[in-house]
Design an enzyme around this catalytic site. Sequence first.
Site: not given
Length: 358
Positions: A37, A59, A172
Amino acid sequence: MKNKGTVYIVGSGLGRISDLTLRAYQLLKTADIVFYDRLVNDNLLQLTKEHCELVYVGKKPYASSHTQEDIESQLLAAAQKHQVILRLKSGDPFVFGRGGEEGMTLKDAGVTFEIIPGISSVINGPTYGGIPVTYREYSRSFHVYTAQSKDGETDFDWHSIVQFGGTHIFLMGLRALSNIVRQLQIAGMPETTPIALVQWASRPNQRTVIGELRTIEEKVRKAQLTSPVVIVVGDVVDFSESLNTFERLPWFGQRVGFPTEARIEQMIAFESMGAELVLYPRGTKRIQKESENISWVFIPSIESMHSAERFFSREIGLKFGTVSDQVRESIDITQSKFWIGEVHHEDRNYISQFWNEL
């Protein structure tokens, strides 16, 4: 589906080698292919064997990237070709990591798989910032939220969040900070409630910004924080100044070039002093990109000396260190500075004193 190998969905913590579980370290050393990732530390990839295939499937928030369906299709295909397949994730694969979804896809396809836990940023992030998520008489519970969702909304029951009490952790959430702060106050949380943001926890660019709900947005703007951050809300934030030992380590913020063949004990010794390792020789792209930010190059052997000569230029003013008399005698010490002595955890005080003299 008849598969050749096993898919391991592995949590890597926040990226420091010393924070890996022993099982994760073992799998990194034996993997045939690694799907990793965006937030996975490059250093972990350098621990893999020479011919291991590295596949980026990261991502990026609010940007086009690999779809979840594409990632799962690649895992299924790899299981037909390889023996040891690693799906490497930051933190823990089951904490906002979609590891459960990937595991179910593998199960439904009849692919053998295993889940390897990692230390989640939910715990690691606040801890590196000196914030205990629970503390007797201050917080008897903690609650975790993601500020991102499938549809891009954060539709929480804010009144219930405030009534829960305890510590609240948002992952996040940098772009959502203004909304989080506003909604908590609308729901009745006092504007003087302590709040902290920990940027890039455990890395050399870690920064911890502390304020109150009424002041934190301006402080974050002035600090120019960047993602990823962990947001912590609650009275336990007040302990950060006393308990944030990581940002006070003697080599915090320093990057040290380190050979991949060095002993794991040597790597951990340097990380324990706060250094970020930049592994060579396999990390050629990273070396080229970050060479100006490297303070030292560690050379434990003649073999790694030759690797260092290929990947580092003395024109950028690097210092070289070694634990080998043979290496020291082979390099023009008028152009470099060295320390001599075995590098163990117990030697950290000696090495840090020498560092400060340079």
